[in-house]
Design a protein around this motif. Structure first.
Motif, PDB file in Angstrom:
ATOM      1  N   ILE A  15      35.110  44.696  49.363  1.00  0.00           N
ATOM      2  CA  ILE A  15      35.779  45.119  48.134  1.00  0.00           C
ATOM      3  C   ILE A  15      37.056  44.284  47.961  1.00  0.00           C
ATOM      4  CG2 ILE A  15      37.012  47.028  47.017  1.00  0.00           C
ATOM      5  CD1 ILE A  15      35.116  48.954  48.413  1.00  0.00           C
ATOM      6  N   PHE A  19      41.217  47.199  44.931  1.00  0.00           N
ATOM      7  CA  PHE A  19      40.201  47.767  44.049  1.00  0.00           C
ATOM      8  C   PHE A  19      39.720  49.131  44.557  1.00  0.00           C
ATOM      9  CE2 PHE A  19      40.418  43.916  41.959  1.00  0.00           C
ATOM     10  CZ  PHE A  19      39.475  43.769  40.962  1.00  0.00           C
ATOM     11  N   SER A  20      39.470  50.038  43.613  1.00  0.00           N
ATOM     12  CA  SER A  20      38.874  51.329  43.959  1.00  0.00           C
ATOM     13  C   SER A  20      37.372  51.167  44.127  1.00  0.00           C
ATOM     14  CB  SER A  20      39.144  52.344  42.844  1.00  0.00           C
ATOM     15  OG  SER A  20      38.446  51.964  41.660  1.00  0.00           O
ATOM     16  N   GLN A  23      35.814  50.659  40.691  1.00  0.00           N
ATOM     17  CA  GLN A  23      35.964  49.288  40.199  1.00  0.00           C
ATOM     18  C   GLN A  23      35.030  48.338  40.942  1.00  0.00           C
ATOM     19  OE1 GLN A  23      40.261  49.126  40.959  1.00  0.00           O
ATOM     20  NE2 GLN A  23      40.593  48.692  38.785  1.00  0.00           N
ATOM     21  N   ALA A  24      34.941  48.518  42.249  1.00  0.00           N
ATOM     22  CA  ALA A  24      34.093  47.643  43.055  1.00  0.00           C
ATOM     23  C   ALA A  24      32.621  47.800  42.694  1.00  0.00           C
ATOM     24  CB  ALA A  24      34.304  47.947  44.540  1.00  0.00           C
ATOM     25  N   TRP A 191      36.111  36.152  43.893  1.00  0.00           N
ATOM     26  CA  TRP A 191      36.963  37.254  44.351  1.00  0.00           C
ATOM     27  C   TRP A 191      38.460  36.922  44.253  1.00  0.00           C
ATOM     28  CZ3 TRP A 191      32.810  39.236  43.393  1.00  0.00           C
ATOM     29  CH2 TRP A 191      32.358  40.471  43.854  1.00  0.00           C
ATOM     30  N   LEU A 194      39.589  37.901  40.908  1.00  0.00           N
ATOM     31  CA  LEU A 194      39.668  39.354  40.756  1.00  0.00           C
ATOM     32  C   LEU A 194      40.958  39.874  41.372  1.00  0.00           C
ATOM     33  CD1 LEU A 194      35.960  40.076  41.577  1.00  0.00           C
ATOM     34  CD2 LEU A 194      37.074  40.855  39.491  1.00  0.00           C
ATOM     35  N   GLU A 195      41.299  39.366  42.538  1.00  0.00           N
ATOM     36  CA  GLU A 195      42.499  39.837  43.233  1.00  0.00           C
ATOM     37  C   GLU A 195      43.770  39.391  42.535  1.00  0.00           C
ATOM     38  OE1 GLU A 195      41.873  38.542  47.258  1.00  0.00           O
ATOM     39  OE2 GLU A 195      40.471  40.194  47.699  1.00  0.00           O
ATOM     40  N   LYS A 200      38.531  40.855  35.639  1.00  0.00           N
ATOM     41  CA  LYS A 200      38.552  42.286  35.957  1.00  0.00           C
ATOM     42  C   LYS A 200      37.208  42.916  35.614  1.00  0.00           C
ATOM     43  CE  LYS A 200      40.704  43.171  31.439  1.00  0.00           C
ATOM     44  NZ  LYS A 200      41.876  43.720  30.736  1.00  0.00           N
TER      45      LYS A 200
END
Length: 226
Positions: A15, A19-20, A23-24, A191, A194-195, A200
């Protein structure tokens, strides 16, 4: 809907930081489908233009964002003007409402009559003729679904003259080795975006598993985004 699943380790991915679980959960299927088909199957290169059908879908919204960070201008089709506007906010250059106008003339205008290099299409038969018209020389059509039917006629002369390629693609029945490679590439190349917040997950609604029937009805309404 199982609580636990046994799966080859290569098919899972960490994940992203911060991220929750919700979200993941919105990431692997959509982003793997978009990246695999655009950049691995169609060999999309930086600067090439893309037409994304169903731009407001999970795969569509993932594809728009990936194209933006990878330097690929994109044009979308979607079900209404609000969805088109939201796709543009995500990074699309423009779009057409599929129920109001034919996308081929709009794509021609957007590309100065040159056509797009790659089309990502979950629709199938209903769009085939206009897809071929919308492709540039040596353009690639990646078909990932058949929402608009499985059988139609095809203009082979147009395919030959423009040196087009039609690629049929499914992710689910790929061998474990391919899925492992896709997951590795996502972790290495997507990723970080995303981070950093440049990409998103687009989540329309979070629904408890006990109310899964509501989720199916929401999907059937075709009013969702992401």
């Amino acid at each position: 809907y199982a609580e636990k699943v046994s799966v080859p380790s290569g098919q899972v991915i960490k994940i992203p930081k911060g991220f929750s679980f919700e979200q993941a959960a919105a990431l692997p299927e959509a982003f793997a489908t978009a990246y695999f088909n655009l950049y691995m199957e169609a060999s999309l290169s930086e600067g090439e233009k893309v037409l994304i059908h169903a731009g407001a879908s999970g795969v569509g919204t993932a594809a728009i964002q990936i194209c933006k960070v990878k330097g690929n201008p994109c044009f979308v089709t979607a079900g209404n003007k609000d969805k088109i506007s939201r796709c543009i906010e995500l990074g699309a250059d423009g779009g057409t409402v599929r129920t109001e106008e034919n996308f081929a003339p709009a794509v021609s205008e957007w590309t100065d009559n040159n056509g797009v290099d790659v089309i990502l299409d979950p629709v199938g038969a209903n769009y085939l003729d206009d897809n071929l018209k919308s492709l540039s020389l040596e353009g690639r059509l990646v078909m990932i679904g058949l929402m608009g039917g499985a059988e139609t006629s095809i203009n082979l002369a147009l395919m030959l003259m423009k040196r087009l390629r039609i690629i049929g693609s499914t992710l689910r029945n790929q061998p474990i080795s391919t899925k492992t490679r896709i997951m590795y590439i996502l972790g290495e190349y997507l990723w970080p975006f995303l981070e950093s917040g440049d990409i998103k997950p687009i989540i329309d609604t979070v629904i408890p598993i006990q109310e899964v029937d509501k989720a199916h009805k929401l999907m059937e309404s075709n009013q969702t985004f992401g």
